[in-house]
Enzyme design. Structure first.
Site, PDB file in Angstrom:
ATOM      1  N   ALA A 297       0.804  -1.219   0.000  1.00 22.59           N
ATOM      2  CA  ALA A 297       0.000   0.000   0.000  1.00 22.59           C
ATOM      3  C   ALA A 297       0.840   1.274   0.000  1.00 22.59           C
ATOM      4  CB  ALA A 297      -0.927  -0.027   1.215  1.00 22.59           C
TER       5      ALA A 297
ATOM      6  N   ASN B   3       2.500  -4.240   7.304  1.00 19.98           N
ATOM      7  CA  ASN B   3       3.358  -4.857   6.289  1.00 19.98           C
ATOM      8  C   ASN B   3       4.150  -3.806   5.525  1.00 19.98           C
ATOM      9  OD1 ASN B   3       2.659  -7.745   6.475  1.00 19.98           O
ATOM     10  ND2 ASN B   3       0.617  -6.918   6.159  1.00 19.98           N
TER      11      ASN B   3
ATOM     12  N   HIS C  61      -0.381   6.501   4.062  1.00 26.85           N
ATOM     13  CA  HIS C  61       1.032   6.248   4.369  1.00 26.85           C
ATOM     14  C   HIS C  61       1.897   7.336   3.731  1.00 26.85           C
ATOM     15  CE1 HIS C  61      -0.066   2.306   5.804  1.00 26.85           C
ATOM     16  NE2 HIS C  61      -0.604   2.002   4.646  1.00 26.85           N
TER      17      HIS C  61
HETATM   18  N1  LIG Z   1       1.855  -6.583   1.890  1.00 24.46           N
HETATM   19  C1  LIG Z   1       0.814  -5.789   2.043  1.00 24.46           C
HETATM   20  O1  LIG Z   1       0.835  -4.621   1.710  1.00 24.46           O
HETATM   21  C2  LIG Z   1      -0.447  -6.340   2.654  1.00 24.46           C
HETATM   22  C3  LIG Z   1      -1.623  -5.623   2.546  1.00 24.46           C
HETATM   23  C4  LIG Z   1      -2.774  -6.161   3.085  1.00 24.46           C
HETATM   24  C5  LIG Z   1      -2.726  -7.375   3.755  1.00 24.46           C
HETATM   25  N2  LIG Z   1      -1.545  -8.028   3.870  1.00 24.46           N
HETATM   26  C6  LIG Z   1      -1.459  -9.322   4.588  1.00 24.46           C
HETATM   27  O2  LIG Z   1      -1.925 -10.356   3.732  1.00 24.46           O
HETATM   28  C7  LIG Z   1      -2.520 -11.382   4.521  1.00 24.46           C
HETATM   29  C8  LIG Z   1      -3.875 -11.766   3.903  1.00 24.46           C
HETATM   30  O3  LIG Z   1      -4.744 -10.654   3.875  1.00 24.46           O
HETATM   31  P1  LIG Z   1      -6.288 -10.818   3.479  1.00 24.46           P
HETATM   32  O4  LIG Z   1      -6.857  -9.454   3.427  1.00 24.46           O
HETATM   33  O5  LIG Z   1      -6.407 -11.715   2.313  1.00 24.46           O
HETATM   34  O6  LIG Z   1      -6.834 -11.561   4.800  1.00 24.46           O
HETATM   35  P2  LIG Z   1      -8.168 -12.424   4.960  1.00 24.46           P
HETATM   36  O7  LIG Z   1      -8.417 -12.486   6.419  1.00 24.46           O
HETATM   37  O8  LIG Z   1      -9.233 -11.932   4.064  1.00 24.46           O
HETATM   38  O9  LIG Z   1      -7.745 -13.898   4.448  1.00 24.46           O
HETATM   39  C9  LIG Z   1      -6.794 -14.698   5.122  1.00 24.46           C
HETATM   40  C10 LIG Z   1      -7.103 -16.161   4.831  1.00 24.46           C
HETATM   41  O10 LIG Z   1      -6.010 -16.965   5.302  1.00 24.46           O
HETATM   42  C11 LIG Z   1      -6.524 -18.092   6.013  1.00 24.46           C
HETATM   43  N3  LIG Z   1      -5.490 -18.509   6.972  1.00 24.46           N
HETATM   44  C12 LIG Z   1      -5.165 -17.957   8.158  1.00 24.46           C
HETATM   45  N4  LIG Z   1      -4.122 -18.605   8.718  1.00 24.46           N
HETATM   46  C13 LIG Z   1      -3.783 -19.595   7.855  1.00 24.46           C
HETATM   47  C14 LIG Z   1      -2.784 -20.595   7.860  1.00 24.46           C
HETATM   48  N5  LIG Z   1      -1.912 -20.732   8.888  1.00 24.46           N
HETATM   49  N6  LIG Z   1      -2.714 -21.452   6.799  1.00 24.46           N
HETATM   50  C15 LIG Z   1      -3.587 -21.351   5.785  1.00 24.46           C
HETATM   51  N7  LIG Z   1      -4.562 -20.405   5.720  1.00 24.46           N
HETATM   52  C16 LIG Z   1      -4.656 -19.533   6.739  1.00 24.46           C
HETATM   53  C17 LIG Z   1      -7.825 -17.603   6.638  1.00 24.46           C
HETATM   54  O11 LIG Z   1      -8.698 -18.689   6.926  1.00 24.46           O
HETATM   55  C18 LIG Z   1      -8.365 -16.682   5.541  1.00 24.46           C
HETATM   56  O12 LIG Z   1      -9.182 -17.363   4.608  1.00 24.46           O
HETATM   57  C19 LIG Z   1      -2.631 -10.828   5.942  1.00 24.46           C
HETATM   58  O13 LIG Z   1      -1.591 -11.374   6.749  1.00 24.46           O
HETATM   59  C20 LIG Z   1      -2.389  -9.362   5.799  1.00 24.46           C
HETATM   60  O14 LIG Z   1      -1.727  -8.796   6.923  1.00 24.46           O
HETATM   61  C21 LIG Z   1      -0.425  -7.550   3.309  1.00 24.46           C
END
Ligand SMILES: NC(=O)c1ccc[n+]([C@@H]2O[C@H](COP(=O)([O-])OP(=O)(O)OC[C@H]3O[C@@H](n4cnc5c(N)ncnc54)[C@H](O)[C@@H]3O)[C@@H](O)[C@H]2O)c1
Length: 256
Positions: free
Chosen positions: A127, A183, A213
């Site tokens: 982001a 992140n 940000h």
């Molecule tokens: N890099 C970035 O800029 C950025 C931005 C947004 C989110 N993220 C990260 O990306 C990740 C996913 O975000 P999202 O919005 O898709 O979240 P979300 O909650 O919509 O989806 C996460 C999914 O992962 C599953 N899950 C949780 N733990 C698990 C495990 N150990 N093994 C397998 N599946 C598992 C959950 O059941 C869920 O379906 C988060 O950790 C978030 O912090 C990163």
């Protein structure tokens, strides 16, 4: 064509899978895994509607089964999942694409283990804007890198009418204290001058509607200031839409 396994079928995972089936990312999605099997089933059903006869991914019951058939494992599941995937994927010589970038500085042995096994670890800019310039600037002398993140108080569990700084310190500690939504601090640290020197401020600001940000860098090269005002994704208000798009763009570059 590169084979991708997807771990985590939530907001970001679904969009990445969708981008593969819509041929925006030229790769094959061979396997999907989620700790909640219902999320996998729902995703497979959706992909079926747009698959146009292209083979659907295997819905796997274990992480190991999901990782085995891939070239690249795409993590969209959370910091702990990154650690679990690394333990299985690197000995199998699989590359890893990480969304939960905070994990890479929380457990800094992950990148070391990847290198030891000859594997690559990728992550998107997420982001924020300008990571390419941060990386370039860091080849010279950099005096400071600061990330100032403003969030609506509600998203930090606060009900306040005046802005309040909830964290000020090293990126390393920001990632530990706000693992779910910092992140960007991790990505900025890895691209730039590291988690000890990168400064982070998180402000609960009733004036902002969305996560904002601001990145400020000064050094021998001059000064960079970027500001990203993020619209949340419609299905997960904690995830910025730009983060999803940046993941798709980065994956496209990697597999092409
Ligand atoms: N890099 C970035 O800029 C950025 C931005 C947004 C989110 N993220 C990260 O990306 C990740 C996913 O975000 P999202 O919005 O898709 O979240 P979300 O909650 O919509 O989806 C996460 C999914 O992962 C599953 N899950 C949780 N733990 C698990 C495990 N150990 N093994 C397998 N599946 C598992 C959950 O059941 C869920 O379906 C988060 O950790 C978030 O912090 C990163």
């Amino acid at each position: 064509m590169k084979k991708i396994s997807l771990v985590g079928c939530g907001t970001i995972g679904r969009e990445i899978a969708n981008a593969i089936y819509r041929k925006i990312i030229p790769a094959k999605l061979v396997a999907i895994y989620d700790i909640n099997p219902e999320s996998c089933r729902r995703l497979k059903k959706k992909l079926n509607d747009i698959s146009n006869g292209v083979k659907l991914p295997a819905v796997c019951r274990t992480l190991r089964d999901a990782i085995r058939p891939s070239d690249i494992v795409v993590e969209c599941a959370g910091q702990k999942a990154v650690r679990e995937i690394a333990a299985v994927a690197f000995p199998m010589k699989k590359d890893l694409f990480v969304m939960s970038v905070g994990a890479l500085i929380r457990w800094n042995d992950i990148i070391k283990r990847a290198k030891k096994n000859g594997c690559r670890v990728y992550f998107p800019s997420g982001a924020i804007a300008g990571l390419d310039a941060v990386a370039a600037a860091s080849l010279g002398k950099v005096d400071s890198v600061r990330l100032i993140t403003r969030k609506p108080p509600k998203s930090l569990g606060l009900d306040i009418s005046r802005e309040k700084t909830v964290f000020r310190g090293r990126a390393r500690d920001a990632v530990r204290n706000f693992p779910a939504n910092i992140n960007v601090a991790a990505a900025l640290s890895i691209a730039g001058i590291g988690q000890e020197k990168t400064q982070v401020e998180i402000i609960a600001d009733p004036k902002v509607q969305t996560n904002t940000h601001r990145v400020e860098i000064t050094g021998d090269f001059g000064r960079i200031t970027t500001c990203t005002e993020n619209i949340p994704s419609p299905t997960n208000p904690k995830t910025s839409y730009l983060a999803i798009l940046s993941a798709i763009a980065e994956l496209r570059k990697i597999v092409e």
